[in-house]
Design an enzyme around this catalytic site. Structure first.
Site, short mmCIF file in Angstrom:
data_model
loop_
_atom_site.label_atom_id
_atom_site.label_comp_id
_atom_site.label_asym_id
_atom_site.label_seq_id
_atom_site.Cartn_x
_atom_site.Cartn_y
_atom_site.Cartn_z
N GLU A 259 41.44 31.85 48.14
CA GLU A 259 40.96 32.96 47.31
C GLU A 259 40.09 32.41 46.19
O GLU A 259 39.08 32.99 45.81
CB GLU A 259 42.15 33.74 46.73
CG GLU A 259 41.72 34.90 45.87
CD GLU A 259 42.86 35.82 45.48
OE1 GLU A 259 43.79 36.02 46.29
OE2 GLU A 259 42.81 36.35 44.36
N SER B 135 46.03 33.52 42.06
CA SER B 135 46.43 33.15 43.43
C SER B 135 45.40 32.21 44.04
O SER B 135 44.19 32.46 43.97
CB SER B 135 46.54 34.40 44.31
OG SER B 135 47.58 35.20 43.85
N ARG C 235 39.45 41.27 48.38
CA ARG C 235 38.78 40.21 47.62
C ARG C 235 37.34 39.96 48.07
O ARG C 235 36.86 38.83 48.09
CB ARG C 235 39.57 38.88 47.73
CG ARG C 235 40.92 38.90 47.12
CD ARG C 235 40.89 38.99 45.61
NE ARG C 235 42.22 38.95 45.09
CZ ARG C 235 43.02 40.02 44.97
NH1 ARG C 235 42.56 41.22 45.31
NH2 ARG C 235 44.24 39.90 44.49
C1 LIG Z 1 46.69 34.48 35.55
C2 LIG Z 1 45.73 35.09 36.52
C3 LIG Z 1 46.08 36.27 37.17
C4 LIG Z 1 45.19 36.86 38.07
N1 LIG Z 1 45.55 38.04 38.68
C5 LIG Z 1 44.69 38.64 39.53
C6 LIG Z 1 45.03 39.89 40.15
O1 LIG Z 1 46.07 40.47 39.92
N2 LIG Z 1 44.13 40.45 40.99
C7 LIG Z 1 42.93 39.86 41.27
O2 LIG Z 1 42.16 40.42 42.04
N3 LIG Z 1 42.60 38.68 40.71
C8 LIG Z 1 43.43 38.06 39.85
N4 LIG Z 1 43.07 36.87 39.26
C9 LIG Z 1 41.81 36.21 39.65
C10 LIG Z 1 40.60 36.58 38.78
O3 LIG Z 1 40.97 36.98 37.48
C11 LIG Z 1 39.76 37.69 39.42
O4 LIG Z 1 39.28 37.30 40.68
C12 LIG Z 1 38.57 38.09 38.54
O5 LIG Z 1 37.99 39.25 39.04
C13 LIG Z 1 37.51 36.99 38.43
O6 LIG Z 1 36.63 37.36 37.39
P1 LIG Z 1 35.88 36.27 36.51
O7 LIG Z 1 35.04 36.97 35.51
O8 LIG Z 1 36.83 35.30 35.97
O9 LIG Z 1 34.95 35.61 37.62
P2 LIG Z 1 34.65 34.05 37.85
O10 LIG Z 1 35.92 33.37 38.21
O11 LIG Z 1 33.87 33.50 36.74
O12 LIG Z 1 33.74 34.14 39.15
C14 LIG Z 1 34.25 34.63 40.37
C15 LIG Z 1 33.10 34.99 41.30
O13 LIG Z 1 32.37 36.09 40.75
C16 LIG Z 1 31.00 35.74 40.62
N5 LIG Z 1 30.48 36.42 39.44
C17 LIG Z 1 31.00 36.47 38.20
N6 LIG Z 1 30.24 37.24 37.40
C18 LIG Z 1 29.20 37.65 38.15
C19 LIG Z 1 28.05 38.46 37.91
N7 LIG Z 1 27.80 39.00 36.72
N8 LIG Z 1 27.19 38.67 38.93
C20 LIG Z 1 27.41 38.14 40.15
N9 LIG Z 1 28.47 37.36 40.44
C21 LIG Z 1 29.36 37.13 39.45
C22 LIG Z 1 30.98 34.23 40.49
O14 LIG Z 1 29.71 33.71 40.83
C23 LIG Z 1 32.07 33.87 41.46
O15 LIG Z 1 31.55 33.95 42.77
C24 LIG Z 1 43.94 36.26 38.35
C25 LIG Z 1 43.60 35.07 37.69
C26 LIG Z 1 44.48 34.50 36.77
C27 LIG Z 1 44.08 33.24 36.07
#
Ligand SMILES: Cc1cc2nc3c(=O)[nH]c(=O)nc-3n(C[C@H](O)[C@H](O)[C@H](O)COP(=O)(O)OP(=O)(O)OC[C@H]3O[C@@H](n4cnc5c(N)ncnc54)[C@H](O)[C@@H]3O)c2cc1C
Length: 304
Positions: free
Chosen positions: A297, A227, A177
């Site tokens: 996380e 998570s 992560r």
């Molecule tokens: C139901 C569910 C299941 C999930 N399962 C998993 C799983 O199996 N594995 C897993 O790893 N995660 C999982 N996640 C967590 C999440 O989906 C991941 O961490 C995902 O990668 C976050 O992406 P996001 O676009 O939503 O980022 P955000 O939540 O919007 O942001 C997360 C971080 O990324 C940064 N960020 C976003 N975009 C950019 C960019 N363009 N440039 C620089 N920084 C940026 C943000 O500033 C922040 O620090 C799950 C979440 C949910 C709700």
């Protein structure tokens, strides 16, 4: 920070159309929780994004980049400053044999589906991760032992000084992560991924299997941020949470999921304060019972 001055500056720079003021963030997060951002902007292209970063720097206005908001808890008081959410040009995908150039705003589910259509293997793990590419790289998103680090070849980003730079695989440092780009607070614009030629039926079957595992083990019918805690070395956070009797614990409309104890769900109308209460309660209990300090996380943004 004077919002009126920022408004004038945005008008002068011709980017008013991509800016919203006092934008509620609950609609932009998977937990459906959060106060408003003073300024929320959705640049459609690099020129607009550079203007936004310039204004932010000139006026000393902090900014954060939000992807699909699936790993965030935004506090009820919202965010002072600017939230950037990449749009349009940042949602492009270009395939060239096994190499894909992907915009930071592309959702992983779509990407995984498009790779399947082209019989490319390597993104099956990402089929049901609800984030977009930028956030997935920053968090090295993973599922069942496969992760973004396996496929990323290089990443193009905008620095806080408004310079476009590119970093290649050998200089990217991915961990559980984590990615070294996170601490540098850059804006990821796009990335090049390398996949493998695969067999369509096998890819499809792996995707179906991954979706099935999730459906049975995660509360996908409820609002959550995935998570809450990282797994401490040698343990599963969910198991520790169950062992301290926190599974099913509620506070207002927030609940420690009865399906997966490492998820906290919003049953409709929960506040960030409710979620935070449960997070802190779990942390206290796990430390008291096991001497383990759980690491969060999810990211918590904003003001109470
Ligand atoms: C139901 C569910 C299941 C999930 N399962 C998993 C799983 O199996 N594995 C897993 O790893 N995660 C999982 N996640 C967590 C999440 O989906 C991941 O961490 C995902 O990668 C976050 O992406 P996001 O676009 O939503 O980022 P955000 O939540 O919007 O942001 C997360 C971080 O990324 C940064 N960020 C976003 N975009 C950019 C960019 N363009 N440039 C620089 N920084 C940026 C943000 O500033 C922040 O620090 C799950 C979440 C949910 C709700």
């Amino acid at each position: 920070m004077n919002i009126d001055i920022i408004k004038d500056e945005c008008k002068r720079q011709g980017i008013s159309r991509i800016i919203k003021y006092d934008e509620p963030l609950n609609n932009h997060t998977s937990l459906r929780i959060g106060g408003s951002a003073d300024i929320f902007c959705s640049p459609n292209n690099i020129e607009d994004l550079k203007k936004v970063v310039f204004i932010s720097k000139e006026h000393n206005m902090p900014f954060r980049v939000m992807g699909n908001g699936t790993n965030l808890l935004i506090l009820d008081g919202g965010i002072r400053g600017l939230v950037i959410n990449l749009n349009k040009d940042f949602k492009k995908i270009e395939f060239s044999d096994k190499i894909i150039k992907v915009g930071a705003g592309v959702s992983l589910a779509l990407l995984s589906k498009m790779a399947l259509d082209r019989e490319l293997s390597g993104l099956e793990f990402a089929c049901a991760i609800p984030g977009a590419l930028g956030g997935a790289i920053i968090n090295n998103a993973s599922f069942k032992g496969e992760c973004m680090a396996d496929v990323v070849q290089n990443v193009t980003f905008l620095t806080r000084e408004n310079r476009i730079e590119k970093i290649s695989k050998s200089n990217l440092n991915f961990n559980y992560r984590e990615c070294n780009l996170k601490s540098e607070s850059v804006i990821i614009l796009e990335a090049t991924l390398m996949l493998k030629k695969g067999n369509k039926e096998e890819i499809e079957s792996k995707i179906k299997q991954n979706i099935e595992i999730r459906k049975t083990s995660q509360p996908l019918d409820k609002f959550s941020a995935g998570s809450i805690f990282k797994n401490p070395p040698g343990y599963y956070a969910g198991e520790l949470i169950e062992k301290v009797g926190a599974k099913g614990l509620t506070r207002g409309k927030a609940e420690v999921s009865t399906r997966h104890a490492n998820f906290i769900v919003n049953n409709g109308g929960a506040s960030a304060r409710d979620i935070l209460y449960l997070i802190e309660e779990i942390e206290k209990r796990v430390t008291k019972n096991f001497g383990i300090k759980l690491e969060r996380e999810i990211e918590i943004w904003g003001e109470p």
